[in-house]
Motif scaffolding. Structure first.
Motif, short mmCIF file in Angstrom:
data_model
loop_
_atom_site.label_atom_id
_atom_site.label_comp_id
_atom_site.label_asym_id
_atom_site.label_seq_id
_atom_site.Cartn_x
_atom_site.Cartn_y
_atom_site.Cartn_z
N GLU A 78 -51.87 46.54 89.01
CA GLU A 78 -52.01 47.62 89.98
C GLU A 78 -50.66 47.92 90.62
OE1 GLU A 78 -55.11 47.56 92.87
OE2 GLU A 78 -56.38 46.35 91.56
N GLY A 79 -50.33 49.19 90.67
CA GLY A 79 -49.09 49.63 91.29
C GLY A 79 -47.88 49.53 90.36
N ALA A 80 -48.05 49.02 89.18
CA ALA A 80 -46.93 48.90 88.24
C ALA A 80 -46.92 50.11 87.33
CB ALA A 80 -47.06 47.63 87.43
N LYS A 81 -45.73 50.51 86.94
CA LYS A 81 -45.61 51.67 86.04
C LYS A 81 -45.82 51.28 84.59
CE LYS A 81 -42.34 54.10 88.98
NZ LYS A 81 -40.99 54.66 89.07
N LYS A 82 -45.41 50.06 84.24
CA LYS A 82 -45.48 49.61 82.85
C LYS A 82 -46.40 48.40 82.73
CE LYS A 82 -40.86 49.39 82.87
NZ LYS A 82 -39.55 49.01 82.40
N LYS A 83 -46.73 48.09 81.47
CA LYS A 83 -47.49 46.89 81.20
C LYS A 83 -46.63 45.66 81.45
CE LYS A 83 -50.85 48.15 77.68
NZ LYS A 83 -51.26 47.88 76.30
N THR A 84 -47.29 44.57 81.79
CA THR A 84 -46.61 43.30 81.99
C THR A 84 -47.05 42.35 80.89
OG1 THR A 84 -46.66 43.66 84.36
CG2 THR A 84 -46.20 41.44 83.63
N LEU A 85 -46.12 41.64 80.33
CA LEU A 85 -46.41 40.69 79.26
C LEU A 85 -47.15 39.49 79.83
CD1 LEU A 85 -45.85 40.08 76.23
CD2 LEU A 85 -43.84 38.84 76.99
N THR A 86 -48.31 39.19 79.27
CA THR A 86 -49.07 38.03 79.72
C THR A 86 -49.09 36.91 78.70
OG1 THR A 86 -51.10 39.02 78.86
CG2 THR A 86 -50.59 39.39 81.19
N ARG A 87 -49.01 37.26 77.42
CA ARG A 87 -49.05 36.24 76.37
C ARG A 87 -48.18 36.67 75.21
NH1 ARG A 87 -51.84 35.12 71.67
NH2 ARG A 87 -52.91 37.10 71.76
N TYR A 88 -47.28 35.80 74.79
CA TYR A 88 -46.44 36.04 73.62
C TYR A 88 -46.36 34.73 72.85
CZ TYR A 88 -42.84 38.33 70.85
OH TYR A 88 -42.14 38.91 69.84
N GLU A 89 -47.07 34.67 71.73
CA GLU A 89 -47.13 33.44 70.96
C GLU A 89 -46.47 33.62 69.60
OE1 GLU A 89 -51.09 31.96 70.76
OE2 GLU A 89 -51.21 31.68 72.94
N LEU A 90 -45.72 32.60 69.21
CA LEU A 90 -45.03 32.58 67.93
C LEU A 90 -45.53 31.39 67.14
CD1 LEU A 90 -42.66 33.38 66.00
CD2 LEU A 90 -41.27 31.78 67.31
N ASP A 91 -46.01 31.65 65.93
CA ASP A 91 -46.42 30.59 65.01
C ASP A 91 -45.23 30.34 64.08
OD1 ASP A 91 -47.59 28.81 63.31
OD2 ASP A 91 -49.13 30.18 62.56
N PHE A 92 -44.42 29.34 64.46
CA PHE A 92 -43.18 29.08 63.73
C PHE A 92 -43.43 28.50 62.35
CE2 PHE A 92 -39.00 26.80 63.32
CZ PHE A 92 -38.24 27.95 63.20
N THR A 93 -44.63 28.01 62.08
CA THR A 93 -44.95 27.50 60.75
C THR A 93 -45.02 28.63 59.72
OG1 THR A 93 -47.33 27.61 61.17
CG2 THR A 93 -46.22 25.52 61.64
N ARG A 94 -45.27 29.84 60.18
CA ARG A 94 -45.36 30.99 59.28
C ARG A 94 -44.11 31.86 59.31
NH1 ARG A 94 -50.84 33.72 60.93
NH2 ARG A 94 -50.15 35.19 59.37
N CYS A 95 -43.23 31.66 60.29
CA CYS A 95 -42.05 32.50 60.47
C CYS A 95 -41.06 32.29 59.32
CB CYS A 95 -41.38 32.18 61.80
SG CYS A 95 -39.96 33.23 62.17
N SER A 96 -40.52 33.37 58.80
CA SER A 96 -39.54 33.28 57.72
C SER A 96 -38.11 33.51 58.23
CB SER A 96 -39.86 34.31 56.63
OG SER A 96 -39.83 35.61 57.18
N LEU A 97 -37.93 33.65 59.54
CA LEU A 97 -36.62 33.85 60.17
C LEU A 97 -35.88 35.06 59.60
CD1 LEU A 97 -35.45 30.15 60.41
CD2 LEU A 97 -36.32 31.56 62.24
N CYS A 98 -36.62 36.10 59.31
CA CYS A 98 -36.00 37.30 58.72
C CYS A 98 -35.28 38.14 59.76
CB CYS A 98 -37.05 38.13 58.00
SG CYS A 98 -38.29 38.84 59.11
N GLY A 99 -35.73 38.08 61.01
CA GLY A 99 -35.08 38.84 62.07
C GLY A 99 -35.57 40.26 62.24
N MET A 100 -36.61 40.64 61.54
CA MET A 100 -37.13 42.01 61.64
C MET A 100 -37.66 42.28 63.05
SD MET A 100 -36.55 43.40 58.74
CE MET A 100 -37.56 44.84 58.79
N CYS A 101 -38.23 41.29 63.69
CA CYS A 101 -38.77 41.47 65.04
C CYS A 101 -37.65 41.72 66.04
CB CYS A 101 -39.60 40.26 65.45
SG CYS A 101 -38.73 38.70 65.31
N VAL A 102 -36.55 41.02 65.90
CA VAL A 102 -35.41 41.19 66.80
C VAL A 102 -34.80 42.57 66.62
CG1 VAL A 102 -33.14 40.29 67.42
CG2 VAL A 102 -34.96 38.72 66.82
N GLU A 103 -34.71 43.04 65.38
CA GLU A 103 -34.15 44.36 65.11
C GLU A 103 -35.08 45.48 65.56
OE1 GLU A 103 -33.01 44.74 61.04
OE2 GLU A 103 -31.89 42.86 61.07
#
Length: 146
Positions: free
Chosen positions: A86-111
């Motif tokens: 309430e009263g915020a202009k943008k969404k606020t991040l509540t959950r950000y989960e990374l499953d590193f067992t599946r990550c290929s470290l490609c960097g597409m998410c960072v780009e």
């Protein structure tokens, strides 16, 4: 009989050559490092798992919960949620989960991140006995960071 002696001399010659190489490398400096006691220098372009970037102006992360990192990830290892407070202009991040067992470290998410809210961490010594050790809650990690 002559082939017998030729084989002996050829084997003796190769033995002398091999021992000469071993003797030469015996007196060279040691290349191997004792890993737990000596930590190797991390190259500047090292890619660890992803981390959220802390924004010192707002005191929070830079994520706007657009989901572009989740869409760009080819291995599907990112899951995130946000809510509009309430009263915020943008969404606020509540959950950000990374499953590193599946990550290929490609960097597409960072780009793909439009606000540069993601970066690669400098952690390289990740070891564990359970797959749950590689499921990172990046919001919690950002709050725990000094």
């Amino acid at each position: 009989m002559t082939t017998y002696f030729k084989n002996i001399f050829a084997g003796g010659g190769s033995l002398v050559v091999g021992m000469g190489i071993s003797l030469r490398y015996f007196f060279m400096p040691v290349v191997t490092s004792c890993y737990p006691r000596e930590t190797p220098p991390i190259p500047p372009r090292y890619r660890g798992h992803i981390d959220l970037v802390y924004d010192p102006e707002t005191g929070k992360d830079r994520c706007i919960v657009c989901g572009s990192c989740q869409k760009a990830c080819p291995s599907g290892c990112i899951s995130l949620e946000g809510e509009k407070l309430e009263g915020a202009k943008k969404k606020t991040l509540t959950r950000y989960e990374l499953d590193f067992t599946r990550c290929s470290l490609c960097g597409m998410c960072v780009e793909a991140c439009p606000t540069e809210a993601l970066t690669f961490s400098r952690e390289y010594n990740l070891a564990g006995f359970d797959a749950k050790d590689y499921h990172f809650d990046l919001v919690r990690r950002l709050k725990e960071r000094p």
